[in-house]
Motif scaffolding. Structure first.
Motif, short mmCIF file in Angstrom:
data_model
loop_
_atom_site.label_atom_id
_atom_site.label_comp_id
_atom_site.label_asym_id
_atom_site.label_seq_id
_atom_site.Cartn_x
_atom_site.Cartn_y
_atom_site.Cartn_z
N MET A 1 0.77 -1.28 -0.11
CA MET A 1 0.11 0.12 -0.15
C MET A 1 0.83 1.42 0.00
O MET A 1 1.90 1.23 0.88
CB MET A 1 -1.02 0.07 1.31
N PHE A 2 0.46 2.13 -0.91
CA PHE A 2 1.30 3.46 -0.75
C PHE A 2 0.27 4.57 -0.59
O PHE A 2 -0.64 4.84 -0.86
CB PHE A 2 1.71 3.70 -2.28
N GLU A 3 0.93 5.49 0.14
CA GLU A 3 0.16 6.76 0.84
C GLU A 3 0.45 7.95 -0.41
O GLU A 3 1.61 7.90 -0.61
CB GLU A 3 0.60 7.26 2.11
N LEU A 4 -0.58 8.39 -0.97
CA LEU A 4 -0.35 9.35 -1.73
C LEU A 4 -0.90 10.81 -1.25
O LEU A 4 -1.91 10.85 -0.51
CB LEU A 4 -1.24 9.06 -3.17
N LYS A 5 -0.26 11.87 -1.39
CA LYS A 5 -0.57 13.20 -1.19
C LYS A 5 -1.29 13.86 -2.38
O LYS A 5 -0.93 13.85 -3.19
CB LYS A 5 0.55 13.86 -0.76
N VAL A 6 -2.75 14.50 -1.97
CA VAL A 6 -3.25 15.13 -2.71
C VAL A 6 -2.79 16.53 -2.84
O VAL A 6 -2.45 17.14 -1.91
CB VAL A 6 -4.78 14.98 -2.49
#
Length: 75
Positions: A1-6
């Motif tokens: 799982m990867f955390e993506l920044k908006v």
């Protein structure tokens, strides 16, 4: 799982994909990605159009069933 920044991109919002994700998706700048809704209510990001994949499978089925006929027609 990867955390993506908006992040804000002009008047829109965007996300930056980590290099590992880019490599796994085998994409380059300007490539089209498709965000599809998953049955569980989430989303999935894929580098191909799911509808096209379904149509391709149907076409392959037809080609396999009518291989002899198509061979005759090709001559």
């Amino acid at each position: 799982m990867f955390e993506l920044k908006v992040r804000k991109v002009g008047k829109s919002l965007g996300v930056v994909l980590p290099q590992e994700v880019i490599a796994n998706l085998n994409i380059k700048e300007g490539a089209a990605l498709y965000l599809t809704e998953s049955p569980g209510g989430g989303y999935q990001l894929v580098p191909y159009a799911p509808e096209f994949e379904q149509k391709l499978k149907k076409a392959e089925d037809i080609m396999n069933r009518y291989r002899a006929t198509l061979h005759v027609l090709a001559q």
